[in-house]
Structure formats: C-alpha cells, structure tokens
Design a protein around this motif. Structure first.
Motif, PDB file in Angstrom:
ATOM      1  N   LEU A 154      34.258  31.445 -31.509  1.00 15.29           N
ATOM      2  CA  LEU A 154      33.780  32.509 -30.618  1.00 15.29           C
ATOM      3  C   LEU A 154      34.681  32.670 -29.403  1.00 15.29           C
ATOM      4  CD1 LEU A 154      29.944  31.800 -30.763  1.00 15.29           C
ATOM      5  CD2 LEU A 154      30.999  34.021 -31.249  1.00 15.29           C
ATOM      6  N   VAL A 155      35.018  31.563 -28.738  1.00 16.89           N
ATOM      7  CA  VAL A 155      35.787  31.663 -27.501  1.00 16.89           C
ATOM      8  C   VAL A 155      37.209  32.129 -27.776  1.00 16.89           C
ATOM      9  CG1 VAL A 155      36.664  29.271 -27.347  1.00 16.89           C
ATOM     10  CG2 VAL A 155      36.108  30.543 -25.254  1.00 16.89           C
ATOM     11  N   VAL A 161      31.554  34.426 -23.792  1.00 21.82           N
ATOM     12  CA  VAL A 161      30.385  34.763 -24.610  1.00 21.82           C
ATOM     13  C   VAL A 161      29.187  33.962 -24.108  1.00 21.82           C
ATOM     14  CG1 VAL A 161      31.753  35.290 -26.679  1.00 21.82           C
ATOM     15  CG2 VAL A 161      30.901  32.950 -26.312  1.00 21.82           C
ATOM     16  N   PRO A 162      27.964  34.309 -24.534  1.00 20.60           N
ATOM     17  CA  PRO A 162      26.806  33.491 -24.169  1.00 20.60           C
ATOM     18  C   PRO A 162      26.929  32.075 -24.732  1.00 20.60           C
ATOM     19  CG  PRO A 162      26.086  35.655 -24.903  1.00 20.60           C
ATOM     20  CD  PRO A 162      27.550  35.553 -25.227  1.00 20.60           C
ATOM     21  N   LEU A 163      26.516  31.105 -23.937  1.00 19.73           N
ATOM     22  CA  LEU A 163      26.545  29.704 -24.350  1.00 19.73           C
ATOM     23  C   LEU A 163      25.101  29.243 -24.517  1.00 19.73           C
ATOM     24  CD1 LEU A 163      28.250  27.165 -24.876  1.00 19.73           C
ATOM     25  CD2 LEU A 163      28.155  26.697 -22.423  1.00 19.73           C
ATOM     26  N   VAL A 164      24.651  29.185 -25.761  1.00 17.59           N
ATOM     27  CA  VAL A 164      23.266  28.823 -26.074  1.00 17.59           C
ATOM     28  C   VAL A 164      23.281  27.452 -26.727  1.00 17.59           C
ATOM     29  CG1 VAL A 164      21.164  29.510 -27.283  1.00 17.59           C
ATOM     30  CG2 VAL A 164      22.747  31.266 -26.449  1.00 17.59           C
ATOM     31  N   VAL A 165      22.684  26.456 -26.086  1.00 18.27           N
ATOM     32  CA  VAL A 165      22.772  25.081 -26.595  1.00 18.27           C
ATOM     33  C   VAL A 165      21.399  24.461 -26.845  1.00 18.27           C
ATOM     34  CG1 VAL A 165      25.041  24.644 -25.596  1.00 18.27           C
ATOM     35  CG2 VAL A 165      22.971  24.169 -24.247  1.00 18.27           C
ATOM     36  N   SER A 172      13.551  34.856 -20.772  1.00 16.67           N
ATOM     37  CA  SER A 172      14.837  34.880 -20.075  1.00 16.67           C
ATOM     38  C   SER A 172      15.915  34.181 -20.882  1.00 16.67           C
ATOM     39  CB  SER A 172      14.707  34.236 -18.693  1.00 16.67           C
ATOM     40  OG  SER A 172      14.394  32.862 -18.810  1.00 16.67           O
ATOM     41  N   GLU A 173      15.530  33.150 -21.640  1.00 20.98           N
ATOM     42  CA  GLU A 173      16.512  32.422 -22.444  1.00 20.98           C
ATOM     43  C   GLU A 173      16.927  33.187 -23.690  1.00 20.98           C
ATOM     44  OE1 GLU A 173      14.703  28.644 -23.145  1.00 20.98           O
ATOM     45  OE2 GLU A 173      15.192  27.879 -21.140  1.00 20.98           O
ATOM     46  N   PHE A 174      16.143  34.213 -24.048  1.00 16.80           N
ATOM     47  CA  PHE A 174      16.526  35.038 -25.190  1.00 16.80           C
ATOM     48  C   PHE A 174      17.576  36.084 -24.801  1.00 16.80           C
ATOM     49  CE2 PHE A 174      12.598  33.536 -27.224  1.00 16.80           C
ATOM     50  CZ  PHE A 174      13.062  33.311 -28.505  1.00 16.80           C
ATOM     51  N   TYR A 175      17.839  36.230 -23.518  1.00 18.44           N
ATOM     52  CA  TYR A 175      18.804  37.213 -23.047  1.00 18.44           C
ATOM     53  C   TYR A 175      19.844  36.542 -22.153  1.00 18.44           C
ATOM     54  CZ  TYR A 175      15.315  40.483 -24.756  1.00 18.44           C
ATOM     55  OH  TYR A 175      14.432  41.168 -25.555  1.00 18.44           O
ATOM     56  N   PRO A 176      20.648  35.637 -22.689  1.00 17.74           N
ATOM     57  CA  PRO A 176      21.592  34.887 -21.850  1.00 17.74           C
ATOM     58  C   PRO A 176      22.773  35.735 -21.398  1.00 17.74           C
ATOM     59  CG  PRO A 176      21.942  34.375 -24.159  1.00 17.74           C
ATOM     60  CD  PRO A 176      20.726  35.241 -24.112  1.00 17.74           C
ATOM     61  N   SER A 177      23.304  35.386 -20.261  1.00 20.26           N
ATOM     62  CA  SER A 177      24.534  36.001 -19.778  1.00 20.26           C
ATOM     63  C   SER A 177      25.737  35.315 -20.423  1.00 20.26           C
ATOM     64  CB  SER A 177      24.626  35.857 -18.250  1.00 20.26           C
ATOM     65  OG  SER A 177      23.532  36.474 -17.612  1.00 20.26           O
ATOM     66  N   LYS A 178      26.903  35.900 -20.263  1.00 25.07           N
ATOM     67  CA  LYS A 178      28.120  35.280 -20.772  1.00 25.07           C
ATOM     68  C   LYS A 178      28.498  34.088 -19.892  1.00 25.07           C
ATOM     69  CE  LYS A 178      30.620  39.070 -20.742  1.00 25.07           C
ATOM     70  NZ  LYS A 178      31.780  39.967 -20.946  1.00 25.07           N
ATOM     71  N   ASN A 467      20.988  43.340 -25.156  1.00 26.82           N
ATOM     72  CA  ASN A 467      21.051  42.377 -24.055  1.00 26.82           C
ATOM     73  C   ASN A 467      22.001  42.885 -22.972  1.00 26.82           C
ATOM     74  OD1 ASN A 467      21.084  40.158 -22.377  1.00 26.82           O
ATOM     75  ND2 ASN A 467      22.307  38.879 -23.769  1.00 26.82           N
ATOM     76  N   PRO A 468      21.482  43.457 -21.923  1.00 30.27           N
ATOM     77  CA  PRO A 468      22.351  43.976 -20.844  1.00 30.27           C
ATOM     78  C   PRO A 468      23.140  42.892 -20.143  1.00 30.27           C
ATOM     79  CG  PRO A 468      20.050  44.000 -20.173  1.00 30.27           C
ATOM     80  CD  PRO A 468      20.056  43.665 -21.623  1.00 30.27           C
ATOM     81  N   ASN A 469      22.737  41.628 -20.303  1.00 32.63           N
ATOM     82  CA  ASN A 469      23.417  40.540 -19.604  1.00 32.63           C
ATOM     83  C   ASN A 469      24.774  40.173 -20.193  1.00 32.63           C
ATOM     84  OD1 ASN A 469      21.264  40.206 -17.770  1.00 32.63           O
ATOM     85  ND2 ASN A 469      20.162  38.923 -19.232  1.00 32.63           N
ATOM     86  N   VAL A 470      25.108  40.729 -21.366  1.00 34.65           N
ATOM     87  CA  VAL A 470      26.422  40.415 -21.942  1.00 34.65           C
ATOM     88  C   VAL A 470      27.433  41.511 -21.641  1.00 34.65           C
ATOM     89  CG1 VAL A 470      25.451  39.019 -23.790  1.00 34.65           C
ATOM     90  CG2 VAL A 470      25.844  41.449 -24.190  1.00 34.65           C
ATOM     91  N   ARG A 471      27.068  42.504 -20.886  1.00 30.11           N
ATOM     92  CA  ARG A 471      27.991  43.605 -20.587  1.00 30.11           C
ATOM     93  C   ARG A 471      29.028  43.171 -19.559  1.00 30.11           C
ATOM     94  NH1 ARG A 471      23.337  48.285 -20.165  1.00 30.11           N
ATOM     95  NH2 ARG A 471      22.785  48.245 -22.384  1.00 30.11           N
TER      96      ARG A 471
END
Length: 471
Positions: A154-155, A161-165, A172-178, A467-471
């Motif tokens: 991905l990187v 990119v969003p980092l989901v661990v 809020s966790e379903f819409y992570p930022s990059k 997800n607007p947070n990845v824009r």
C-alpha cells in the motif's frame, strides 16, 4: 455505509474486469475469507483464522496485479490486450475511477482486515493448546508478517494511506484518516520485527510466513524508505543469506513448474490446480491464441537482454511466436515475432515467487555498494555469482557509481516479470528519468511524461466518496 476497509467480509474474491476478451478465463471458485461467523473460542478457531488469512490472499491482486503494477508501469512491459484500466497504468493516465486501483485497494485492505481479526482476537483465546510449542506466538507472527506485507504494498503504491491495526469498535474508527508514510513504515517494521522473533524458522511449505520471510521483507523495507538504512538492509540480507537458502542450479528450473518450494524460494504462493481453492489463472492471460494477451514484454527489455548477451534469462522470461494469423494489431511489435512472458507457462501450475534468494543477494550487493566507496568490490562478488548461474562473464563495474547501474541492470534482468522493477526505480529515484527516456522499437520516444504526481496511485473514487477523511 462504513468504510470499505471493513465492509469487505464477503466470502468471494473480487473479479477482474477485462473488457472485450473472447474467453471467460476468470471463472473461479470463490475463496472463503475470514468472516464474522468465526467463534473466537479455542485453538481450532485460531487455526481457522490464520488459514482464512492465507486463503484470502488468492485474489486478483496477488495472482495478477502485483506483476502488472511492478512491470507494466515500468520499462519491462506494455499493457497489451485491450483493457482500459491496464492501458492507463501503462501510459501513466491513471485516475481515481480506474478499476485496477479500486480492486487493489479493496484486496489489500481485505487482507489486512483478516490479519487484524487474528491480532485482535487470538491473544484473548483461552486454550492451553495455543501455548503448547508457542503456537499462539507463531500464529500472531504469521499474521503480523502478512499485515506488514500488505501495508508495504500500500505505502509503495499509494504513499499515505489509512493505518488500521485493530478491528474497529466505533463509528470514528470506521472512517480513519491517512497516516504519514513514516508512521506506516514504522508499523511495518514493528510487525516484521515481531514476526522475525516469533515465527517458525521453517514450515511445511514456502507459502507460510517464516523468519526468513520477515527478514527478507525487513531488508526490502529498509531499502525502500525515503532515507534507506543500508546497514540494516545488509544485516537483514545476511540473516536470509545465512538462513539455509541457496540458489537453484539452473535458472529455468524456477519457471518449469517441476521445482516448487525449492531451496531458492523464501516465499512462494501455493497453487493447487485450476478449479481448486487456490487456482492460478494468470498464465491464461499471458500466452495463447484467439485474442490479444496482456503484459507484453517491451522492446527496451528485449534489447537489454540482447545487449548483455543474456540468452539464458531472456529465454526463460520471453517467448516469441509468429502470430500473423491473429486478428488483432499491435503498435510496438511485428506479429511475425511477437513476445509473450514466459515465466508463467503451465496453465494454473505456475509458481509466483513473491520472494527468492537472488533478490535478497542483489539487495545485499546494493547495500555493500552504498555503505562505502570501496564497497563496489565486495558487491561485484555477489553480482558475479548471480551472473555465473546464467553463464555470463563478470561485471564491468569498477567504482561505486558504475556499480549502482550494474546492480540496477542485474535486478532488472534477473527479476523481470516478478513485480519488482517499478518499485526498484521508485525507491532509487530513477523512475521519471528512466520512463521519460523510453522509446519504441524504432527509437521514437514514447512520451510517457511521468511527473512526481504520477508516481503513485490516486485513492479510489468510491473510497473518497465513503470516507472524507482520506481526501
């Protein structure tokens, strides 16, 4: 609707949309991925979770797109075929609605979701069987290595990119930022270090994540960071080189389907035949008659083999056929001698070497060359070993600068069509210079006009919409 990163729990793979093909070669048995029905109760459930993570990898990204992204985007191959999404990759005109971009994003995050289910739940399972022989740690290590590999792709492909661990527990966790590129690499390294410390040294087959896989990925990760750490690259390469692997004697044995899980393979996808759970349809789209096949070897790559006198690796990598009778045309090659990729030959029986020793040996040579001005001499010893296997003479490099180019060339010829070339050009900051100098067989510039803004994929449009947070 929740972000697609965690809505992809369906028990089927994403199908590859290839327009205008005259053969429906993509009929596949659905692959069961880890779903919410798994009871996180005992050791058997933990085993089901890790097996689900492995099974989920037999999707279009790992079967096919890894090679398209690494070779068609580079100077190794043209898109071939007639699929608009592939052609956009080839011509550097990719946008956020590209089908490959969406498919790859979905596939990698689906794989990450499967890993996160393991890493979140397996530590809490109360079953003594998991702690017998360190099986719990092994499962967690394998999931960590797999997750690191997905984020590494991905990187390198998208950048930030969003980092989901973990498994999300609130909206809020379903819409992570990059996350920043540095933060993603830090997590990759953390996962791989855990994997290297806790995974098995060996396993029943080369498809299972072992210490060797973790060490090999750590070497590649440290070489790919914005500021490479060549000392760490060297250390982790040594761990692999001294880890019981050895070059297979005949280069072509790597591709003849008769030497699976050989001594050179560090990590190898495990296919079980067409129509099976882990079928591999890739050879069908590379070679055959009736319609124009995909990922056509480039004039530049064929010329590079010829200029080096590299008949062995050229024959293993490219097959030329007379296709005058075929009812399609091509802008790059004469149909009297038309090239096809030859590393994936037997329909549904080919091996995908995700990692093999020659790659790590060449990376070790690169580290030696970068660590000191005189390191080129030690690097030459490794290069000459790789060249000797394919009956080539010693390298002509005689200093650090010429050795950089010699290693770049050797990696290209050794690893053609293994999904490596684009990422080598990217990490060495050579992508724009190399691609903008590309010419066709007649010497005319191909005018790729690659700029810094075209080096990475855009975020898929449907992800931007959700997800607007990845824009």
């Amino acid at each position: 609707m929740k972000l697609k990163i965690y809505s992809l729990i369906a028990a089927s793979t994403i199908t590859l949309a290839l327009s205008s093909c005259k053969k429906d070669f993509l009929d596949q048995t659905p692959i069961t991925q880890v779903g919410p029905d798994v009871a996180f109760a005992d050791a058997a459930a933990a085993e089901k979770l890790i097996q689900g993570a492995y099974d989920g990898m037999y999707n279009d990204y790992h079967i096919w797109d890894y090679m398209t992204n690494g070779d068609v985007r580079s100077d190794n191959a043209y898109a071939g075929g007639d699929n608009p999404a592939n052609i956009q990759l080839d011509l550097f005109t990719v946008n956020s609605t590209n089908g490959n971009v969406t498919r790859d994003w979905n596939s990698l995050y689906s794989d990450i979701k499967n890993c996160n289910l393991i890493l979140t739940n397996v530590p809490n399972i109360q079953d003594a069987k998991l702690d017998a022989g360190d099986r719990r740690k092994q499962i967690l290590a394998e999931a960590s290595i797999l997750r690191a590999y997905m984020y590494f792709n991905l990187v390198r492909t998208w950048g930030s990119v969003p980092l989901v661990v973990k498994v999300p527990t609130n909206d809020s966790e379903f819409y992570p930022s990059k996350a920043s590129v540095d933060a993603i690499y830090a997590q990759i390294i953390t996962d791989l270090e855990y994997g290297a410390a806790n995974a098995r040294s060996s396993a029943p087959n080369k498809g299972i994540m072992t210490k060797g896989v973790a060490n090999a990925l750590l070497a590649k990760v440290y070489a790919s960071k914005a500021t490479p750490d060549w000392a760490k690259v060297s250390t982790y390469c040594d761990a692999v080189i001294n880890g019981g692997y050895s070059l297979i004697s005949n280069y072509d044995f790597l591709w003849d389907s008769n030497h699976k899980n050989n001594s050179e393979a560090i990590w190898e996808m495990q296919y079980d035949g067409y129509g099976g759970l882990h079928g591999n349809w890739m050879p069908s789209v590379l070679v055959g008659t009736g319609w124009k096949r995909f990922n056509t070897p480039s004039n530049d790559l064929a010329k590079a083999f010829d200029n080096e006198g590299d008949a062995v690796r050229k024959a293993s990598s490219i097959k030329f056929n007379n296709v005058v009778s075929e009812g399609w045309s091509d802008s790059y090659w004469s149909k009297t001698s038309y090239p096809y990729i030859n590393k994936y030959r037997a329909d549904d029986k080919s091996d995908n070497y995700i990692l093999r020793l020659a790659d790590i040996m060449l990376l070790k040579a690169e580290a030696l060359n970068e660590l000191s001005a005189g390191g080129w001499s030690s690097a030459a010893t490794i290069i000459n070993t790789i060249r000797g296997r394919v009956k080539l003479g010693i390298t002509s490099a005689t200093d650090q600068a010429s050795m950089r180019l010699a290693i770049e060339k050797e990696r290209r010829l050794e690893l053609a069509f293994e999904g490596q070339r684009w990422f080598d050009l990217l990490r060495t900051n050579r992508a724009m210079a190399v691609m903008n100098a590309q010419t066709d067989g007649a010497g005319a510039n191909l005018n790729y006009n690659v700029t810094a803004g075209k080096l990475y994929f855009p975020i898929p449009q449907d992800e931007l919409d959700k997800n607007p947070n990845v824009r």
